[in-house]
Design an enzyme around this catalytic site. Structure first.
Site: not given
Ligand code: GLN
Length: 488
Positions: A78, A153, A177
């Site tokens: 990522k 994400s 994520s």
């Molecule tokens: N959807 C969650 C957020 O926006 C989790 C994101 C993540 O795990 N990086 O914070």
């Protein structure tokens, strides 16, 4: 051999060691697959073709090495992992021109294990989001239906692995994520215990929650990836010194002796009909296989969304203070004064969701509100941790859905942040508890979209979690490979 890109990670590794094909042949095949599928899915922000081919040639020159658990295996990371000489944007415009001068511990360990990193994958800006629609570089599409989001994400990582661009990849999970995009794209994703994998060189979002972990197309392949990166690190004091188990030869477990606790607060959510049907079928299949399913209760889970978004935004607001146009990040041309420079650089460099989190985070940490919000949220987190541990006294693992809806059409919720935050309710508890969890596909819905299920275990017992995961994986019907079709 043709279509090497179809091979799972373990198969690819065995083929390389047996000299059925060379590292260069495999890497070239994966790079071709990336080229063929990228126009449809936009999973990669940077493709490191020259570097990857060079590295594969070097590995071939040295010859296969069974001591290196990822020898010659093509992977992605990522775009929050620092990789020397490559752009690392975290999906943000504020880091558009940033070239890393050092490497994340995860990247270093992958290289030591013999992996070849082929691309850096797309994500929501600074990992804040659940759909990759908040990436400054355009959204990634779901390989099962390119009109739909891949989740987020780490949506680029999940879409890439599901589309067989490479047999595995790494993402980060702060609030879901890894597990949520894995579920929406139909691959396996593992969030290790907080502290199992070093965070050194990973762009920070919520430092007390962030954890790196693997994506692959089987649980065993995730185990191989975790084994290559887990363990203490002198460069990250939060990386635990608890000994790392042998994930490639995990604990002995029998499917008929498994007892899984179903948190009623998560199973009583309202699901879309497609997801509901697949989840009910999954429970039936597990029961038929002899798994003991029992209901458990963690009453404080109803506060997990509120608590997580306060804590994660608070930490994000401090972590992102460094991008001010002076020390780090994009510098706006407005030089009329220091305050204007900060204001203009941050307003133009950060996207709307990141700005929203910074505002929320700064507010909950400000004097007068700290006690009312931040401290309360931290107390809720402790309660959730206690209830999580208590629930695991009456069962070995928890079993829960990952998402109440399948991959949704682009734009469904972009103007409705609270609804998107609510969609995270199944994944956040595990991050608040700091424990490990594994999301795996349990079937395809009537709409042809994958549905995932997660099992969650005790802190630092990834060995048992991976073993249980691979037993459970065999209970569900394989979902196959998506036929990646370009957008109309
Ligand atoms: N959807 C969650 C957020 O926006 C989790 C994101 C993540 O795990 N990086 O914070």
């Amino acid at each position: 051999m043709s279509e090497l890109w179809r091979l799972g990670l373990g198969q690819a590794y065995q083929g390389l060691l047996a000299k059925d094909f060379t590292a260069e042949e495999l890497v070239l095949d994966c790079l071709d697959r990336i080229k063929a599928t990228e126009p449809a899915i936009n999973a990669c922000l940077t493709v490191l073709d020259e570097q990857a081919i060079q590295q594969a040639k070097e590995l071939d020159r040295l010859g296969p090495d069974p001591q290196r658990p990822l020898w010659g295996v093509p992977l992605t990371v990522k775009d929050v992992f620092s990789l020397k000489g490559a752009p690392t944007t975290a999906g943000s415009k504020i880091l558009e021109n940033y070239l890393c001068s050092y490497e994340a511990t995860v990247v270093q360990r992958l290289r030591q294990a013999g992996a070849v990193i082929c691309a850096k994958t797309n994500c929501d800006e600074f990992a804040m989001g659940s759909s990759t629609e908040f990436s400054a570089y355009g959204p990634t599409s779901n390989p099962w239906n390119t009109q739909r989001v891949p989740g987020g994400s780490s949506g680029g990582a999940a879409a890439s692995v599901a589309a067989c661009q490479t047999p595995g990849g790494f993402g980060t999970d702060t609030g879901g994520s890894i597990r949520q995009p894995a579920a929406l794209c139909g691959c396996v994703g593992l969030k290790p215990t907080y502290g199992r994998v070093s965070r050194y060189g990973i762009i920070a979002y919520g430092s007390s929650l962030d954890q790196a972990g693997p994506f692959a197309r089987s649980v065993k392949d995730c185990a191989r990836l975790l084994a290559s990166v887990a363990g203490p690190d002198g460069l990250d004091s939060t990386a635990s010194t608890i000994p790392v188990d042998d994930y490639l030869n995990p604990a002995e477990l029998d499917v008929k002796q498994l007892t899984l606790g179903l948190p009623k607060e998560l199973w009583s959510a309202s699901f879309s009909p497609e997801v509901e049907t697949v989840l009910q079928e999954a429970k039936t299949l597990l029961t038929k296989a002899g798994v003991n399913l029992k209901e458990v209760s963690l009453p404080s889970l109803k506060y997990s969304v509120a608590s997580y978004y306060i804590l994660a935004s608070a930490e994000a607001s401090t972590n992102l203070a460094r991008y001010d146009g002076v020390r780090y990040g994009y510098r706006a041309p407005d030089r009329s004064g220091l305050a204007e420079l900060y204001l203009s650089s941050r307003s133009h460099g950060f996207g709307p969701e990141v700005q929203r989190r910074i505002l929320l985070g700064t507010f909950v940490l400000s004097s007068g509100y700290y006690d009312a919000y931040f401290r309360k949220a931290a107390q809720v987190r402790r309660l959730i941790q206690q209830q999580y541990d208590a629930a695991l006294e009456s069962c070995q693992f928890l079993l829960a859905p990952v998402s109440s809806i399948p991959a949704w059409p682009f734009g469904s919720f972009t103007n409705d942040p609270l609804t998107i935050y609510q969609l995270d309710m199944m994944t956040l508890p595990l991050n608040l508890a700091g424990a490990p969890g594994l999301s795996l596909p349990c079937g395809l819905g009537a709409d042809g979209l994958p549905v995932g299920i997660q099992i969650m275990g005790r802190a630092f017992d990834e060995s048992a979690l991976l073993k249980a995961g691979s037993l459970i994986e065999q209970v569900f019907p394989p979902i196959g490979t998506p036929e990646v079709k370009a957008k109309e």
